[in-house]
Design an enzyme around this catalytic site. Structure first.
Site, mmCIF file in Angstrom:
data_model
loop_
_atom_site.group_PDB
_atom_site.id
_atom_site.type_symbol
_atom_site.label_atom_id
_atom_site.label_comp_id
_atom_site.label_asym_id
_atom_site.label_seq_id
_atom_site.Cartn_x
_atom_site.Cartn_y
_atom_site.Cartn_z
ATOM 1 N N TYR A 261 12.210 -1.325 -4.625
ATOM 2 C CA TYR A 261 11.843 -0.083 -4.908
ATOM 3 C C TYR A 261 13.050 0.616 -5.710
ATOM 4 C CZ TYR A 261 7.447 0.040 -2.074
ATOM 5 O OH TYR A 261 6.038 -0.126 -1.690
ATOM 6 N N ARG B 48 11.788 5.489 2.565
ATOM 7 C CA ARG B 48 12.007 7.042 2.392
ATOM 8 C C ARG B 48 12.895 7.352 3.549
ATOM 9 N NH1 ARG B 48 6.081 9.402 2.421
ATOM 10 N NH2 ARG B 48 7.420 11.521 2.824
ATOM 11 N N ASP C 165 2.312 4.999 -0.357
ATOM 12 C CA ASP C 165 1.709 6.390 0.478
ATOM 13 C C ASP C 165 1.502 7.412 -0.825
ATOM 14 O OD1 ASP C 165 1.605 6.064 3.079
ATOM 15 O OD2 ASP C 165 3.453 6.920 3.454
ATOM 16 N N ARG D 280 0.646 -1.342 0.090
ATOM 17 C CA ARG D 280 0.023 0.047 -0.115
ATOM 18 C C ARG D 280 0.886 1.361 -0.005
ATOM 19 N NH1 ARG D 280 -4.088 -1.172 4.860
ATOM 20 N NH2 ARG D 280 -2.116 -1.974 5.943
#
Length: 319
Positions: free
Chosen positions: A142, A234, A73, A71
């Site tokens: 990622y 992040r 952001d 999920r």
């Protein structure tokens, strides 16, 4: 004298012998996260899940609920997102109409006609009930892209963070080495009640692609793990940007990891990692085991990742 025997009904057919009611369908999709309030459906907000389920509902004419691998952001993009849903067999059978397409092929074509331009479903395929987009994933990759100078700034790209200072890629690479492996990433996560913050970080690599390569001139971080905590990617990037700017020593990210705290760092001491902006982050790929291992892998992951309090569901990835 004859004896009346009780009437015995014939046994009900085993579930496997009954006609199927629903079929599980896997969707592979990508999206530009710029104008979305993240993946997860929220009242009054434009989200990827909301747009996808609305489109599926228009096509299937029944409520559709998808389960996703990660999920993402607000502002985070995806090139290799995966989700699944269960559709009634009667609905699937109607999708091709008079064409010779399979139901899965027809679903992709029809979704293209109703989804907004910043979401694309590339492939749909029928899978077994053992497939679980979230818990069945073995690892996720990622990529975070940074432009650290005017020469590399491209106004047409919305998946790149424009950074105001030049970054030392070699220093960021050296500082990353201590973070690879299985650790408690509490200092790099927004923890959920009852959920573990232990993850296996399999790869954290930095490069500046040269002339003629994809992402030429940008700085690209590749981050691979079995799963990620909320904001983990992040936060990893945020800590390493400080090293790349020269504001932090190369051993500082390792100190942040060892601190295992959510307290903000001081000028000279370690604390929780800073959070970098979302726009440079893209979910690139989700990997799954062979079909015969899907059920066992999903069961293992549920045991490891389910929060102790079921009132606080844990996301497989919320960056």
């Amino acid at each position: 004298m004859p004896v009346d025997l009780p009437h015995v009904s014939a046994p009900a057919p085993a579930p496997a012998a009954r006609d199927r009611v629903t079929t599980r369908v896997r969707l592979d999709l990508s999206y530009d996260g710029t104008d979305f309030h993240g993946w997860a459906a929220q009242p009054g907000q434009r989200t990827v899940q909301g747009e996808l389920e609305k489109a599926l509902g228009r096509i299937a004419r029944v409520p559709a609920r998808v389960t996703v691998a990660g999920r993402t952001d607000t502002g985070v993009h995806a090139r290799g997102q995966v989700c699944h849903l269960d559709l009634p067999d009667a609905v699937l059978a109607t999708l091709p109409g008079r064409s010779d397409r399979t139901p899965a092929e027809a679903l992709v074509t029809r979704l293209a006609g109703v989804l907004p331009g910043d979401v694309v479903v590339h492939v749909a395929r029928e899978v077994t009930e053992d497939f679980d987009a979230r818990f069945g994933a073995q690892w996720r990759r990622y990529r975070y892209r940074i432009s650290d100078g005017p020469a590399a700034h491209d106004p047409l790209r919305r998946d790149v963070l424009r950074h105001r200072r030049p970054l030392n890629v070699a220093a960021m690479s050296r500082a990353s080495a201590a973070l690879v492996g299985e650790h408690d990433f509490l200092s790099f996560c927004k923890p959920r009640v009852g959920a573990t913050t232990i993850r296996e970080l399999r790869e954290l690599r930095w490069e500046r692609p040269g002339e003629g390569r994809a992402d030429e001139g940008l700085i690209v971080a590749t981050v691979v793990a079995d799963a990620f905590c909320h904001h983990m990617v992040r936060s990893l990037v945020g800590a390493l940007i400080g090293v790349g700017e020269g504001r932090r020593d190369e051993d500082w990210p390792a100190q942040v990891l060892a601190a295992r705290t959510r307290v903000s760092p001081t000028r000279d001491g370690a604390g929780s990692a800073p959070l970098c902006p979302p726009q440079g982050l893209t979910l690139d790929h989700v990997a799954y085991p062979p079909d015969e291992e899907l059920a066992a892998w999903a069961a293992r992951t549920r045991t490891l990742r389910q929060p102790l309090s079921m009132d606080q569901p844990e996301s497989a990835e919320s960056d």
